[in-house]
Every structure is written in structure tokens, then in C-alpha cells.
Design a protein around this motif. Structure first.
Motif, PDB file in Angstrom:
ATOM      1  N   LYS A   1      -2.878  -1.822  -9.263  1.00  0.00           N
ATOM      2  CA  LYS A   1      -2.782  -2.131  -7.822  1.00  0.00           C
ATOM      3  C   LYS A   1      -1.495  -2.909  -7.585  1.00  0.00           C
ATOM      4  N   ILE A   2      -0.609  -2.343  -6.804  1.00  0.00           N
ATOM      5  CA  ILE A   2       0.659  -3.001  -6.481  1.00  0.00           C
ATOM      6  C   ILE A   2       0.418  -3.952  -5.319  1.00  0.00           C
ATOM      7  N   GLY A   3       0.780  -5.220  -5.526  1.00  0.00           N
ATOM      8  CA  GLY A   3       0.570  -6.235  -4.505  1.00  0.00           C
ATOM      9  C   GLY A   3       1.864  -6.662  -3.832  1.00  0.00           C
ATOM     10  N   LYS A   4       1.718  -7.572  -2.896  1.00  0.00           N
ATOM     11  CA  LYS A   4       2.858  -8.088  -2.135  1.00  0.00           C
ATOM     12  C   LYS A   4       3.902  -8.702  -3.065  1.00  0.00           C
ATOM     13  N   GLU A   5       3.433  -9.447  -4.075  1.00  0.00           N
ATOM     14  CA  GLU A   5       4.371 -10.086  -5.007  1.00  0.00           C
ATOM     15  C   GLU A   5       5.132  -9.055  -5.844  1.00  0.00           C
ATOM     16  N   ASP A   6       4.519  -7.906  -6.107  1.00  0.00           N
ATOM     17  CA  ASP A   6       5.211  -6.831  -6.820  1.00  0.00           C
ATOM     18  C   ASP A   6       6.308  -6.236  -5.948  1.00  0.00           C
ATOM     19  N   CYS A   7       6.009  -6.054  -4.667  1.00  0.00           N
ATOM     20  CA  CYS A   7       7.030  -5.577  -3.722  1.00  0.00           C
ATOM     21  C   CYS A   7       8.206  -6.547  -3.679  1.00  0.00           C
ATOM     22  N   GLU A   8       7.894  -7.826  -3.628  1.00  0.00           N
ATOM     23  CA  GLU A   8       8.948  -8.837  -3.582  1.00  0.00           C
ATOM     24  C   GLU A   8       9.793  -8.816  -4.857  1.00  0.00           C
ATOM     25  N   ALA A   9       9.154  -8.605  -6.000  1.00  0.00           N
ATOM     26  CA  ALA A   9       9.893  -8.532  -7.268  1.00  0.00           C
ATOM     27  C   ALA A   9      10.820  -7.319  -7.277  1.00  0.00           C
TER      28      ALA A   9
ATOM     29  N   ALA B   1      17.480  -3.136 -14.684  1.00  0.00           N
ATOM     30  CA  ALA B   1      16.744  -3.016 -13.423  1.00  0.00           C
ATOM     31  C   ALA B   1      15.512  -2.139 -13.617  1.00  0.00           C
ATOM     32  N   LYS B   2      15.655  -1.073 -14.384  1.00  0.00           N
ATOM     33  CA  LYS B   2      14.540  -0.160 -14.625  1.00  0.00           C
ATOM     34  C   LYS B   2      13.380  -0.892 -15.295  1.00  0.00           C
ATOM     35  N   ALA B   3      13.681  -1.715 -16.286  1.00  0.00           N
ATOM     36  CA  ALA B   3      12.627  -2.453 -16.989  1.00  0.00           C
ATOM     37  C   ALA B   3      11.900  -3.413 -16.047  1.00  0.00           C
ATOM     38  N   LYS B   4      12.652  -4.104 -15.202  1.00  0.00           N
ATOM     39  CA  LYS B   4      12.037  -5.052 -14.267  1.00  0.00           C
ATOM     40  C   LYS B   4      11.180  -4.336 -13.228  1.00  0.00           C
ATOM     41  N   ILE B   5      11.690  -3.237 -12.718  1.00  0.00           N
ATOM     42  CA  ILE B   5      10.957  -2.475 -11.714  1.00  0.00           C
ATOM     43  C   ILE B   5       9.707  -1.854 -12.330  1.00  0.00           C
ATOM     44  N   ARG B   6       9.843  -1.311 -13.510  1.00  0.00           N
ATOM     45  CA  ARG B   6       8.701  -0.700 -14.194  1.00  0.00           C
ATOM     46  C   ARG B   6       7.567  -1.706 -14.370  1.00  0.00           C
ATOM     47  N   LYS B   7       7.922  -2.943 -14.693  1.00  0.00           N
ATOM     48  CA  LYS B   7       6.915  -3.992 -14.879  1.00  0.00           C
ATOM     49  C   LYS B   7       6.074  -4.169 -13.613  1.00  0.00           C
ATOM     50  N   SER B   8       6.702  -4.103 -12.460  1.00  0.00           N
ATOM     51  CA  SER B   8       5.987  -4.271 -11.191  1.00  0.00           C
ATOM     52  C   SER B   8       5.232  -3.019 -10.772  1.00  0.00           C
ATOM     53  N   LEU B   9       5.770  -1.847 -11.069  1.00  0.00           N
ATOM     54  CA  LEU B   9       5.185  -0.608 -10.565  1.00  0.00           C
ATOM     55  C   LEU B   9       4.133   0.006 -11.487  1.00  0.00           C
ATOM     56  N   ASN B  10       4.045  -0.471 -12.705  1.00  0.00           N
ATOM     57  CA  ASN B  10       3.065   0.085 -13.647  1.00  0.00           C
ATOM     58  C   ASN B  10       1.677  -0.517 -13.489  1.00  0.00           C
ATOM     59  N   LYS B  11       1.497  -1.370 -12.544  1.00  0.00           N
ATOM     60  CA  LYS B  11       0.198  -2.000 -12.330  1.00  0.00           C
ATOM     61  C   LYS B  11      -0.765  -1.036 -11.635  1.00  0.00           C
TER      62      LYS B  11
ATOM     63  N   ASP C   1       0.828  -1.212   0.000  1.00  0.00           N
ATOM     64  CA  ASP C   1       0.000   0.000   0.000  1.00  0.00           C
ATOM     65  C   ASP C   1       0.859   1.259   0.000  1.00  0.00           C
ATOM     66  N   GLU C   2       1.891   1.253   0.808  1.00  0.00           N
ATOM     67  CA  GLU C   2       2.770   2.429   0.875  1.00  0.00           C
ATOM     68  C   GLU C   2       3.547   2.603  -0.428  1.00  0.00           C
ATOM     69  N   LEU C   3       4.029   1.519  -0.985  1.00  0.00           N
ATOM     70  CA  LEU C   3       4.750   1.607  -2.261  1.00  0.00           C
ATOM     71  C   LEU C   3       3.822   2.122  -3.350  1.00  0.00           C
ATOM     72  N   GLY C   4       2.584   1.613  -3.389  1.00  0.00           N
ATOM     73  CA  GLY C   4       1.609   2.092  -4.367  1.00  0.00           C
ATOM     74  C   GLY C   4       1.329   3.572  -4.210  1.00  0.00           C
ATOM     75  N   ASN C   5       1.224   4.025  -2.957  1.00  0.00           N
ATOM     76  CA  ASN C   5       1.008   5.449  -2.700  1.00  0.00           C
ATOM     77  C   ASN C   5       2.197   6.276  -3.178  1.00  0.00           C
ATOM     78  N   ARG C   6       3.387   5.790  -2.911  1.00  0.00           N
ATOM     79  CA  ARG C   6       4.583   6.519  -3.342  1.00  0.00           C
ATOM     80  C   ARG C   6       4.636   6.623  -4.861  1.00  0.00           C
ATOM     81  N   VAL C   7       4.290   5.534  -5.549  1.00  0.00           N
ATOM     82  CA  VAL C   7       4.330   5.521  -7.015  1.00  0.00           C
ATOM     83  C   VAL C   7       3.301   6.492  -7.581  1.00  0.00           C
ATOM     84  N   LYS C   8       2.105   6.503  -7.029  1.00  0.00           N
ATOM     85  CA  LYS C   8       1.006   7.310  -7.580  1.00  0.00           C
ATOM     86  C   LYS C   8       1.027   8.769  -7.144  1.00  0.00           C
ATOM     87  N   ASN C   9       1.453   9.042  -5.893  1.00  0.00           N
ATOM     88  CA  ASN C   9       1.286  10.380  -5.334  1.00  0.00           C
ATOM     89  C   ASN C   9       2.563  11.103  -4.918  1.00  0.00           C
TER      90      ASN C   9
END
Length: 108
Positions: free
Chosen positions: A48-56, A36-46, A12-20
Motif C-alpha cells: 500500500k503506497i501512502g502519502k509519505e511514499d509519495c513525498e519520498a 534514484a531508481k533504488a530510492k523510488i523502488r523502495k517507496s513503490l514496492n510496498k 491512491d492514484e500512484l498506487g493504481n499506476r504502479v499496480k495496473n
């Protein structure tokens, strides 16, 4: 700075940071690398960011030499601050200051 690392562990906090807000500092360091940017972008462009995205994201950060450089720099600053605090007279203020310094980089 510790909070910058902690925010990555909570979806939730990571999603808030990404959006706001701005991205957490370790991510900013890691995305300097195109892979690294491509891999991170894949997780953060969703949506709703979930636990598995944080782990990635954490997995990418753990392998990032830029993040390791940041951590090493922060640890060096902590060592320097420890030396400065040790030079103070032994009293409650010194103990409190040492606790503050220790907590800033705990578990990095």
C-alpha cells in the motif's frame, strides 16, 4: 502530460499506476539514474503506497536532473506554442486556445 505529474501527488492514484498501468512519465525519467531508481523502488514496492511514499518519490524527482530536463523541454514547447497562438487573429478561439496551452503545464 500535466496529469503525469499530478498522479504522483495522490497515493491512491500512484498506487493504481504502479499496480495496473505504466509508471508516471517523471518517474520513468528519474529511474534512468541508478541511485534514484533504488530510492523510488523502495517507496513503490510496498503493498500500500501512502502519502509519505509519495513525498519520498517527489523528493527524488525534485533532485533528478532527468526530470529537470523534461520540465525544461516542456516549458520550451509551451513557449513555442505561445508564439504560435499569438500569431493568430485576436478572437475568442485564440483566447480559448491560449487557456488550453497554459493549463497543460500549469504548476510544473
Amino acid at each position: 502530460i500535466r496529469a503525469e505529474f499530478v498522479d504522483i501527488f495522490e497515493a491512491d492514484e500512484l498506487g493504481n499506476r504502479v499496480k495496473n498501468e505504466c509508471l508516471p512519465l517523471p518517474i520513468l525519467y528519474a529511474i534512468q539514474n541508478k541511485t534514484a531508481k533504488a530510492k523510488i523502488r523502495k517507496s513503490l514496492n510496498k503493498v500500500k503506497i501512502g502519502k509519505e511514499d509519495c513525498e519520498a518519490v517527489l523528493e527524488v524527482l525534485d533532485k533528478s536532473t532527468n526530470v529537470l530536463t523534461l520540465k525544461n523541454y516542456l516549458l520550451k514547447l509551451k513557449e513555442e506554442s505561445d508564439k504560435l497562438v499569438e500569431s493568430l487573429n485576436e478572437n475568442q478561439a485564440r483566447k480559448t486556445l491560449q487557456q488550453v496551452v497554459d493549463s497543460l503545464l500549469e504548476d510544473l
